[in-house]
Structures are given as structure tokens and as C-alpha cells.
Write a protein that holds these residues in place. Structure first.
Motif, PDB file in Angstrom:
ATOM      1  N   GLY A 154      70.759 -67.647  12.827  1.00 45.49           N
ATOM      2  CA  GLY A 154      71.630 -67.823  13.981  1.00 45.49           C
ATOM      3  C   GLY A 154      71.004 -67.361  15.279  1.00 45.49           C
ATOM      4  N   ASP A 171      74.212 -66.904  21.028  1.00 44.75           N
ATOM      5  CA  ASP A 171      75.326 -67.670  21.599  1.00 44.75           C
ATOM      6  C   ASP A 171      76.289 -68.208  20.554  1.00 44.75           C
ATOM      7  N   THR A 172      75.845 -68.272  19.306  1.00 45.06           N
ATOM      8  CA  THR A 172      76.710 -68.838  18.265  1.00 45.06           C
ATOM      9  C   THR A 172      77.076 -67.843  17.172  1.00 45.06           C
ATOM     10  N   ASN A 181      78.684 -64.953  15.003  1.00 49.45           N
ATOM     11  CA  ASN A 181      80.008 -64.342  14.935  1.00 49.45           C
ATOM     12  C   ASN A 181      79.864 -62.824  14.909  1.00 49.45           C
TER      13      ASN A 181
END
Length: 227
Positions: A23, A26-27, A29
């Protein structure tokens, strides 16, 4: 995760890579990142800690009511920023702090703020060109808006409260206790002006968490974000 600036984006990218996770900043979690990080800690009680955080408001709470991160979700984001900065200092300065100690101290230094805030309402000036009233800043209307306020059900200090809460789940090392207890540095509550200095003389690593906390608040976070 809410990314404030390129500085924070680079910091989170470093942390994600350091932990070997997929990841990008910005994405990713926030909760998944924290739970994965804590999952690398090899200590009895960490599973209960992870469950406790998920069931509490840790991932929804603000980091403060008026200063840095005074918006929902900022407590967890602040904790991640502090953790990444602490880990960088540990690596760059060769402090020798175990990685799991960096994770526990960074992610849980503000555990005292869990279930600590509640929502209240107040009247606030909302400025707009068509406002019915005016002052030196322009035209506005009064509107009732939600705000976070403190409602401390366990008034037991700040850093020391975080230590007590974390030790409900696991045994901490002396280093972890002192880093968390003194993460506010000379601004920590104390009965003796020299307590912080004495603690630093005993465990100099305390300064790393204190400065990471200050840097995260001033350089990687914002105030009054409107959702």
C-alpha cells in the motif's frame, strides 16, 4: 488516512516500507496499519490490546479539542506520526530501542485520550458573503456546530495514565514506562521541576519520544480540519 503534506506522505511511506506492508500513504487504512504494526509485537496481552483499541474510540477520537488534530480520527493518525518519527530517530541516531518498544510507546503514548472526549455543541460564527451580520472579518451568521470537549472518567494524569492503561494489558519495560510517562517532556505534570531532567539522565531515550511528539504536532498535522 488523512495526509496533510508531502512531509507526512514521505514519513508514512517510510513507515509502511519499514514494516514491510503493502500500500501507499494515500490509500492505507489507519486501523489496518496500526493493527498490523502491533501484531508484530511478541508479547503476552498484545491481542487484547488490539481488541481493546478496536472496541474503543481510539480510531475515531480527536488528538485534542483546540490544537493539533482536533477532528475525528486524529488520535490514531497522530500516534502513527509519532511512531514513525520515533523509529526514524532510533535508526538514525542508533539509540538501540527495540522496535516493539518504539511501536508500543509511539502508538500508545496517548492511550490516556481513549474514551476521553465527547461531542458538545456551541454557537460559532460562520462567514459567508450573504451573511446577515458583519464584523471586521466580514459577513457571517451564527450557527450551532458540534465540538469536542473533555469528559475524563478516569482523571489520573496524562503520561502516567497511559502507562497505567497499557499495563492493564501487558508488562512494560522500564524504558517504555519512562518514555510514555515523560512524553510531554518538561510540560509533564510533576511535583519537582527536576523530575524530567532526572528521568532523562536515567534513560536519555525519553527525549526521542518527546521530540517526536512535538514534531508530529507541529510539522505533520493540522488544526480545525472541516470534514
Amino acid at each position: 488516512m488523512h495526509i496533510v503534506n508531502d512531509r507526512q506522505r514521505a514519513l508514512m511511506a517510510w513507515l509502511i516500507e519499514k514494516l514491510g506492508l503493502p500500500g501507499d500513504p494515500d490509500t492505507v487504512n489507519t486501523q489496518a496499519l496500526i493493527e498490523t504494526a502491533l501484531g508484530t509485537v511478541q508479547r503476552d496481552g498484545v491481542d487484547k490490546l488490539i481488541s481493546y483499541l478496536a472496541g474503543s474510540d481510539y480510531y475515531r477520537a480527536p488528538a485534542s479539542t483546540r490544537f493539533h488534530g482536533n477532528y475525528a480520527g486524529a488520535l490514531a493518525e497522530h500516534s502513527l506520526n509519532v511512531t514513525a518519527l520515533l523509529m526514524q530517530k532510533n535508526e538514525q541516531l542508533a539509540l538501540g530501542i527495540p522496535q516493539e518498544s518504539c511501536l508500543l510507546a509511539g502508538l500508545c503514548h496517548d492511550l490516556c485520550k481513549v474514551n476521553f472526549y465527547t461531542v458538545d455543541y456551541r454557537n460559532q460564527k460562520v462567514y459567508a458573503p450573504n451573511g446577515s451580520k458583519s464584523d471586521q472579518k466580514g459577513r457571517f451568521d451564527w450557527q450551532t456546530v458540534p465540538v469536542f470537549v473533555i469528559e475524563d472518567a478516569f482523571p489520573c494524569g496524562h503520561g502516567e495514565k497511559s502507562v497505567i492503561m497499557l499495563q492493564n494489558f501487558m508488562r512494560l519495560t522500564q524504558e517504555e514506562i519512562l518514555m510514555i510517562r515523560w512524553h510531554m517532556g518538561p510540560f509533564s505534570s510533576s511535583t519537582n521541576d527536576y523530575d524530567f531532567s532526572n528521568a532523562v539522565d536515567f534513560k536519555p531515550e525519553i527525549v526521542a519520544l518527546f521530540t517526536a511528539d512535538m514534531e508530529a504536532s507541529a510539522l505533520f498535522e493540522e488544526t480545525d480540519r472541516k470534514s
